[in-house]
Design a protein around this motif. Structure first.
Motif, PDB file in Angstrom:
ATOM      1  N   GLU A  19       0.913  -1.361  -0.179  1.00 26.03           N
ATOM      2  CA  GLU A  19       0.018  -0.175  -0.322  1.00 26.03           C
ATOM      3  C   GLU A  19       0.999   1.048  -0.037  1.00 26.03           C
ATOM      4  OE1 GLU A  19      -3.031   0.096  -0.699  1.00 26.03           O
ATOM      5  OE2 GLU A  19      -3.168   1.734  -0.390  1.00 26.03           O
ATOM      6  N   GLY A  20       1.901   1.175   0.649  1.00 23.06           N
ATOM      7  CA  GLY A  20       3.024   2.234   0.914  1.00 23.06           C
ATOM      8  C   GLY A  20       3.504   3.080  -1.173  1.00 23.06           C
ATOM      9  N   GLU A  21       3.455   1.840  -1.888  1.00 24.10           N
ATOM     10  CA  GLU A  21       4.016   2.045  -2.465  1.00 24.10           C
ATOM     11  C   GLU A  21       2.553   3.131  -3.971  1.00 24.10           C
ATOM     12  OE1 GLU A  21       6.679  -0.600  -3.978  1.00 24.10           O
ATOM     13  OE2 GLU A  21       5.203  -1.158  -4.591  1.00 24.10           O
ATOM     14  N   LEU A  22       1.926   3.088  -3.498  1.00 25.36           N
ATOM     15  CA  LEU A  22       0.121   3.850  -4.053  1.00 25.36           C
ATOM     16  C   LEU A  22       0.602   5.352  -3.736  1.00 25.36           C
ATOM     17  CD1 LEU A  22      -2.185  -0.071  -4.191  1.00 25.36           C
ATOM     18  CD2 LEU A  22       0.436   1.169  -5.901  1.00 25.36           C
ATOM     19  N   ASP A  23      -0.097   5.753  -4.825  1.00 24.74           N
ATOM     20  CA  ASP A  23      -0.287   7.831  -4.447  1.00 24.74           C
ATOM     21  C   ASP A  23      -0.869   7.820  -5.673  1.00 24.74           C
ATOM     22  OD1 ASP A  23       1.851   9.966  -2.969  1.00 24.74           O
ATOM     23  OD2 ASP A  23      -0.296  10.193  -3.603  1.00 24.74           O
ATOM     24  N   ALA A  24      -2.147   8.409  -5.206  1.00 26.96           N
ATOM     25  CA  ALA A  24      -3.087   9.136  -6.100  1.00 26.96           C
ATOM     26  C   ALA A  24      -2.336  10.473  -7.115  1.00 26.96           C
ATOM     27  CB  ALA A  24      -4.666   9.588  -5.963  1.00 26.96           C
ATOM     28  N   GLY A  25      -1.742  10.627  -5.845  1.00 25.08           N
ATOM     29  CA  GLY A  25      -1.243  12.692  -5.722  1.00 25.08           C
ATOM     30  C   GLY A  25      -0.182  12.286  -7.444  1.00 25.08           C
ATOM     31  N   LEU A  29      -1.418   4.126  -8.845  1.00 20.68           N
ATOM     32  CA  LEU A  29      -2.382   3.302  -8.711  1.00 20.68           C
ATOM     33  C   LEU A  29      -2.052   1.869  -8.731  1.00 20.68           C
ATOM     34  CD1 LEU A  29      -5.192   5.070 -11.207  1.00 20.68           C
ATOM     35  CD2 LEU A  29      -4.239   5.370  -8.712  1.00 20.68           C
ATOM     36  N   PHE A  33      -4.683  -1.502 -11.113  1.00 22.84           N
ATOM     37  CA  PHE A  33      -5.856   0.068 -11.764  1.00 22.84           C
ATOM     38  C   PHE A  33      -4.435   0.772 -12.611  1.00 22.84           C
ATOM     39  CE2 PHE A  33      -9.312  -1.554  -9.441  1.00 22.84           C
ATOM     40  CZ  PHE A  33      -8.876  -2.030  -7.469  1.00 22.84           C
TER      41      PHE A  33
ATOM     42  N   PHE B   3     -14.130   2.230 -10.052  1.00 17.23           N
ATOM     43  CA  PHE B   3     -13.395   1.662 -11.354  1.00 17.23           C
ATOM     44  C   PHE B   3     -14.253   0.596 -11.503  1.00 17.23           C
ATOM     45  CE2 PHE B   3      -9.254   3.206 -10.823  1.00 17.23           C
ATOM     46  CZ  PHE B   3      -9.048   3.903  -9.684  1.00 17.23           C
ATOM     47  N   LYS B   5     -13.856  -3.048 -13.698  1.00 14.59           N
ATOM     48  CA  LYS B   5     -13.247  -3.971 -13.893  1.00 14.59           C
ATOM     49  C   LYS B   5     -13.289  -5.080 -14.386  1.00 14.59           C
ATOM     50  CE  LYS B   5      -8.628  -5.081 -12.336  1.00 14.59           C
ATOM     51  NZ  LYS B   5      -7.253  -4.790 -13.216  1.00 14.59           N
ATOM     52  N   PHE B  80      -7.549   5.623  -2.919  1.00 16.00           N
ATOM     53  CA  PHE B  80      -6.281   5.598  -2.705  1.00 16.00           C
ATOM     54  C   PHE B  80      -5.719   6.550  -1.734  1.00 16.00           C
ATOM     55  CE2 PHE B  80      -5.179   3.087  -6.279  1.00 16.00           C
ATOM     56  CZ  PHE B  80      -6.119   2.724  -6.572  1.00 16.00           C
ATOM     57  N   ARG B  81      -4.382   6.867  -1.693  1.00 21.19           N
ATOM     58  CA  ARG B  81      -3.897   7.723  -0.406  1.00 21.19           C
ATOM     59  C   ARG B  81      -3.642   8.812  -1.822  1.00 21.19           C
ATOM     60  NH1 ARG B  81       1.393   8.582   0.803  1.00 21.19           N
ATOM     61  NH2 ARG B  81       2.481   6.434  -0.622  1.00 21.19           N
ATOM     62  N   ASN B  82      -4.004  10.226  -1.362  1.00 19.50           N
ATOM     63  CA  ASN B  82      -3.719  11.506  -1.913  1.00 19.50           C
ATOM     64  C   ASN B  82      -5.063  11.796  -2.638  1.00 19.50           C
ATOM     65  OD1 ASN B  82      -1.346  12.709  -0.379  1.00 19.50           O
ATOM     66  ND2 ASN B  82       0.143  11.422  -1.884  1.00 19.50           N
ATOM     67  N   GLU B  83      -6.184  11.071  -2.446  1.00 16.64           N
ATOM     68  CA  GLU B  83      -7.133  11.226  -3.310  1.00 16.64           C
ATOM     69  C   GLU B  83      -7.784  12.031  -2.540  1.00 16.64           C
ATOM     70  OE1 GLU B  83      -9.426   7.501  -4.211  1.00 16.64           O
ATOM     71  OE2 GLU B  83     -10.762   8.394  -5.570  1.00 16.64           O
ATOM     72  N   VAL B 148      -4.597   4.562   3.928  1.00 17.53           N
ATOM     73  CA  VAL B 148      -5.019   3.431   3.034  1.00 17.53           C
ATOM     74  C   VAL B 148      -4.862   2.083   3.979  1.00 17.53           C
ATOM     75  CG1 VAL B 148      -6.409   2.293   1.714  1.00 17.53           C
ATOM     76  CG2 VAL B 148      -5.743   4.741   1.663  1.00 17.53           C
TER      77      VAL B 148
END
Lengths: 149, 170
Positions: A19-25, A29, A33, B3, B5, B80-83, B148
Motif C-alpha cells: 500500500e505504501g507505494e500507491l499514491d493517487a497524487g 495506482l 488499477f 472503477f 474492471k 488511494f492515498r492522496n485522493e 489506507v
C-alpha cells in the motif's frame, strides 16, 4: 534475508502491491488499477439505479447487500449530472485532453470552479494541461451541469 | 474512486446442481459470493455489471463437483492515498470525526482538522465549529485520504481537511 528465504517469501506473498507505494497524487495506482476504466459518480449512479429497478421487480424479499445500498445512497447524493446525455457530453469534453482517466474522473466528480482548485485537489494534473485550457474545460462542465435537463 | 474492471471467480457446484438450470445456479452463486465482498486487492465490489463468460465446467476427480471459472465485469470502489473525495459525517467526538464515502469509512483526527475549528462538546449534537463553518453528523465534507490500510476483508482509511479547498461543502 537469505536468498532462500527471499525465494520462499516471493512464492507465498499475495500479488497485490504494498500500500505504501500507491499514491493517487503521483498517479501510482498499482498494476491492477493503472489502466483500469475510472467511472464518474454519476455513471455509477445510472448503473446502480438500473440494477436497483431490475432487482426491485424480481423478488421483494431479496436483501440488497449493505455495500450496494450504502453506495447507492452515496452516488444519489453526490452525483452531479442527472442524465446520460450530459454524462456523455462531459466525457466528450475531456477526451481530447491528455489527462489520465483517473484525473478525468476526479475532475468530473469534484466539479471545481477554477483551475487552481482543480490543480490543488488533483495534483497529478501538473502541467499536462494549460491553466486557461483547464479553466475553460471547468467552465464548460459547469454550464453543462447548470443547464442539464 | 470507482472503477470498472473485468474479474474472474471460481464457483464450485455440487453434483445435484448439474442439470438443466446449471448456468442459472452458477450466476446466482456468483451474485451471492460477490455480494458484500471486500477484497484486499480490488477494494469493495459494489455490483456485478455483466457476466462475460462462464467457461466449461471441470469435474473434480473424486468429488463429483464441477468447477466453473466465471469472467465478469464489476464496479469496484477502491480508495488511494492522496485522493480527494466527498463524504458524509457520521460521528463526531473529541478525537475527530468519522465519515462515510459509500461503503468506506474515513476517520479524520483532530490533528488534521484546521486549528480554528474547535470541538464543542456542549452542543447538541456534538460538533466542530469555527466562525464560518460547522461540522456535525450529516454535514457533507470534502476529505483527502492520507492513509489506507487494507486487510483481507476491509479497508480502513484516515483523512485530512487541513488543506486548501477541503472541508465543509456548501
Amino acid at each position: 534475508m537469505t536468498r532462500g528465504e527471499a525465494m520462499i517469501k516471493r512464492k507465498t506473498q499475495p500479488r497485490a502491491q504494498p500500500e505504501g507505494e500507491l499514491d493517487a497524487g503521483k498517479l501510482e495506482l498499482g498494476e491492477d488499477f493503472q489502466d483500469a476504466e475510472c467511472l464518474l459518480i454519476s455513471e455509477v449512479k445510472v448503473l446502480l439505479e438500473a440494477q436497483y429497478e431490475g432487482r426491485k421487480g424480481e423478488e421483494e424479499d431479496k436483501e440488497m447487500s449493505g455495500v450496494f445500498t450504502r453506495t447507492l445512497e452515496y452516488v444519489q447524493k453526490f452525483g452531479r449530472y442527472t442524465n446520460r446525455d450530459t454524462i456523455k457530453e462531459v466525457r466528450a469534453l475531456m477526451k481530447p485532453t491528455s489527462l489520465h482517466p483517473f484525473e478525468c474522473a476526479q475532475l468530473g466528480n469534484l466539479c471545481c470552479s477554477e483551475y487552481e482548485e482543480a490543480k490543488s485537489l488533483v495534483p497529478s494534473i501538473g502541467d499536462k494541461i494549460g491553466d486557461e485550457d483547464l479553466d475553460s474545460l471547468l467552465k464548460q462542465m459547469d454550464s453543462l451541469k447548470k443547464y442539464q435537463g | 474512486m470507482f472503477f470498472h474492471k473485468k474479474l474472474s471467480h471460481t464457483i464450485t457446484l455440487h453434483p445435484s446442481f448439474l442439470g438443466p438450470r446449471m448456468r442459472e445456479f452458477v450466476t446466482q452463486r456468483l451474485y451471492e459470493d460477490v455480494k458484500d465482498l471486500c477484497s484486499g486487492r480490488y477494494g469493495y465490489i459494489v455490483a456485478v455489471v455483466a457476466i462475460l463468460e462462464i467457461q466449461m465446467g471441470k469435474i473434480l476427480p473424486g468429488l463429483g463437483s464441477a468447477e466453473f471459472e466465471v469472467k465478469y465485469s464489476a464496479i469496484l470502489f477502491r480508495p488511494f492515498r492522496n485522493e480527494v473525495m466527498d463524504a458524509v459525517v457520521t460521528k463526531v467526538n473529541r478525537m475527530g470525526f468519522k465519515s462515510m464515502a459509500g461503503p468506506l469509512e474515513i476517520f479524520v483526527s483532530t490533528q488534521l482538522i484546521p486549528a480554528d475549528m474547535k470541538f464543542n462538546q456542549h452542543s447538541n449534537p456534538p460538533s466542530y465549529h469555527s466562525e464560518e463553518q460547522k461540522i456535525e453528523v450529516g454535514t457533507l465534507v470534502r476529505v483527502k485520504i492520507t492513509g489506507v490500510r487494507i486487510d483481507a476483508t476491509a479497508i480502513y482509511t484516515i483523512g485530512t481537511i487541513k488543506e486548501d479547498y477541503l472541508g465543509v461543502i456548501e
